[in-house]
Design a protein around this motif. Structure first.
Motif, PDB file in Angstrom:
ATOM      1  N   ASP A 126       3.579  64.485 103.486  1.00  0.00           N
ATOM      2  CA  ASP A 126       3.968  63.090 103.670  1.00  0.00           C
ATOM      3  C   ASP A 126       5.072  62.681 102.703  1.00  0.00           C
ATOM      4  N   VAL A 127       5.256  63.468 101.635  1.00  0.00           N
ATOM      5  CA  VAL A 127       6.262  63.160 100.619  1.00  0.00           C
ATOM      6  C   VAL A 127       7.193  64.341 100.377  1.00  0.00           C
ATOM      7  N   PHE A 128       6.627  65.552 100.424  1.00  0.00           N
ATOM      8  CA  PHE A 128       7.398  66.754 100.137  1.00  0.00           C
ATOM      9  C   PHE A 128       7.511  67.609 101.397  1.00  0.00           C
ATOM     10  N   GLU A 129       7.777  68.899 101.235  1.00  0.00           N
ATOM     11  CA  GLU A 129       8.006  69.776 102.388  1.00  0.00           C
ATOM     12  C   GLU A 129       6.721  70.321 102.993  1.00  0.00           C
ATOM     13  N   GLY A 130       5.596  70.071 102.359  1.00  0.00           N
ATOM     14  CA  GLY A 130       4.333  70.551 102.905  1.00  0.00           C
ATOM     15  C   GLY A 130       3.933  71.922 102.419  1.00  0.00           C
ATOM     16  N   GLY A 183      -5.743  57.099 100.037  1.00  0.00           N
ATOM     17  CA  GLY A 183      -5.966  55.721  99.625  1.00  0.00           C
ATOM     18  C   GLY A 183      -5.620  55.501  98.173  1.00  0.00           C
ATOM     19  N   ILE A 184      -4.409  55.927  97.786  1.00  0.00           N
ATOM     20  CA  ILE A 184      -4.005  55.876  96.381  1.00  0.00           C
ATOM     21  C   ILE A 184      -2.519  55.576  96.274  1.00  0.00           C
ATOM     22  N   THR A 185      -2.143  54.907  95.194  1.00  0.00           N
ATOM     23  CA  THR A 185      -0.727  54.718  94.868  1.00  0.00           C
ATOM     24  C   THR A 185      -0.384  55.643  93.714  1.00  0.00           C
ATOM     25  N   ALA A 186       0.636  56.476  93.933  1.00  0.00           N
ATOM     26  CA  ALA A 186       1.043  57.482  92.946  1.00  0.00           C
ATOM     27  C   ALA A 186       2.235  56.987  92.148  1.00  0.00           C
ATOM     28  N   THR A 197       2.566  55.842  98.288  1.00  0.00           N
ATOM     29  CA  THR A 197       1.142  55.809  98.628  1.00  0.00           C
ATOM     30  C   THR A 197       0.803  57.033  99.467  1.00  0.00           C
ATOM     31  N   ALA A 198      -0.407  57.498  99.284  1.00  0.00           N
ATOM     32  CA  ALA A 198      -0.854  58.691 100.015  1.00  0.00           C
ATOM     33  C   ALA A 198      -2.255  58.455 100.569  1.00  0.00           C
TER      34      ALA A 198
END
Length: 198
Positions: A126-130, A183-186, A197-198
């Motif tokens: 969801d943020v990086f390349e997986g 359910g978190i903010t990084a 958020t993830a």
């Protein structure tokens, strides 16, 4: 039920800002304490922090030998778990301090899935390349937690992201599951410059 480990690293850079983030992270996590059995704040740098006195805090004495910060954190976690009285079958939820839990979703997933699965992670695609898993909020049963850490190359030249190694080790396990959200903010980076958020 499970045990939560909240890792902190009180370093001089941005000390006051990080301190407040740690307090916010711990306090937010403890709002959900009815969903886990116990918790430990694991401080990985400082020998003493007065503001942590109000929490169940353990000060790691392992030092930070590796250029790869992920290896340092895993080493602190390994030593803590090896010395703990937690049962091998007990689910361990690891939360990186500074990160703010937005809702009870992950805790509820652990309660729902802990009898069927030994590890619960969110893919980082969801943020990086997986290529890896998010390693700021996850769950592993203690024995598997230690096995996973011990599968990693702890050498000064290892610069592979631990997120990749952890995913490669766990993704083939029968009792492993990936979930859709945490359910978190990084707040990533030394100055929390990357927020998502993830």
């Amino acid at each position: 039920m499970s045990h939560v480990i909240i890792t902190t690293a009180n370093i001089p850079e941005q000390y006051e800002r990080r301190k407040q983030q740690y307090i916010d992270s711990i306090e937010t996590c403890l709002k959900y304490s009815h969903l886990f059995n116990s918790y430990t704040v694991l401080e990985c740098v400082s020998e003493k922090e007065e503001y942590l006195d109000q929490y169940n805090t353990v000060y790691s004495t392992e030092g930070n030998l590796y250029p790869n910060k992920g290896l340092n954190e895993l080493n602190h976690l390994r030593v803590f778990l090896e010395g703990s009285t937690l049962k091998d079958s007990e689910p361990i939820i690891k939360l990186s301090g500074k990160y703010i839990i937005d809702d009870s979703y992950f805790f509820e997933k652990v309660i729902e899935l802990q009898h069927k699965f030994d590890s619960i992670f969110k893919n980082d695609d969801d943020v990086f390349e997986g290529n890896g898993y998010h390693t700021f909020f996850y769950c592993l049963k203690k024995r598997l937690f230690l096995d996973t850490i011990n599968s990693i190359d702890f050498s000064l030249v290892n610069d592979t992201p631990i997120e990749w190694d952890i995913k490669n080790y766990l993704m083939v396990m029968d009792k492993h599951i990936e979930i859709d959200r945490l359910g978190i903010t990084a707040y990533q980076g030394a100055n929390s410059e990357r927020i998502f958020t993830a």
